[in-house]
Design a protein around this motif. Structure first.
Motif: not given
Length: 203
Positions: A80-83, A89-97
């Motif tokens: 899980e990568f949260v940037f 004020g924007k945010s991104y959440r990258l998840t995976g495998g």
């Protein structure tokens, strides 16, 4: 978003972040002691696949750039990568495998892809070698592509060239055993990734 003084100001902390380390900028192929030390590090960290890493991240090319705080949670082969972008004020959440990746925060709602790199490239136009960074952030060579490794006077990796990227390690946290990088700069023209570590929780 056009590169601006505000973006440069946001990126500056990545270059100036205080770290309890000694810079390692000398580049040499390493003597027997440096090579042995690296082999011991690689052996000790070979199974390091559970961590929570926090810090600041800058991503940019010749025209555009973004930067902000991030949290990277690695749980085996899943991540899980949260940037967050403090200016907008924007945010991104990258998840995976292994089965694919999902990106939340992009325009149009959640987006999906076969892997993190291609998904970020398509959805955000970012070039971030997240798969290789999983090894590079530990100061290790990623599996697969041939790697050219150089060392500093402290016998820790200074420059790593792999898969077309040049990865430099300006600073290390030597209070840890084995030592871990506290700054990781990766460049593959015109793309650059700047990562400054603020805290590690490595299991």
């Amino acid at each position: 978003m056009k590169f601006s003084l505000r973006v440069f100001a946001a990126l500056a902390p990545l270059l100036l972040a205080a770290c309890a380390t000694t810079p390692s900028l000398v580049r040499n192929k390493g003597d027997a002691a440096a090579i042995a030390q690296q082999e011991a590090r690689e052996k000790a960290l070979a199974n390091a696949d559970h961590w929570v890493l926090q810090g600041k991240l800058g991503i940019y090319n010749a025209q555009d750039g973004v930067s902000g705080p991030f949290t990277w949670t690695q749980d085996g082969n899943h991540y899980e990568f949260v940037f967050r972008l403090p200016i907008s004020g924007k945010s991104y959440r990258l998840t995976g495998g292994p089965d694919g990746a999902e990106l939340d925060g992009a325009e149009g709602g959640p987006q999906y892809g076969p892997d993190a790199e291609s998904l970020m490239r398509r959805a955000l136009h970012w070039e971030v070698p997240l798969d290789e960074l999983r090894a590079w952030v530990l100061g290790l060579r990623a599996q697969g592509a041939q790697a050219d490794l150089s060392f500093g006077n402290d016998r820790l990796p200074s420059v790593l060239v792999q898969d077309g990227w040049t990865v430099s390690y300006p600073a290390w946290d030597t209070t840890r055993q084995p030592p871990l990088p506290s700054k990781v700069f990766a460049e593959k023209a015109p793309y650059k990734v700047r990562l400054a570590v603020e805290s590690w929780s490595l299991q």
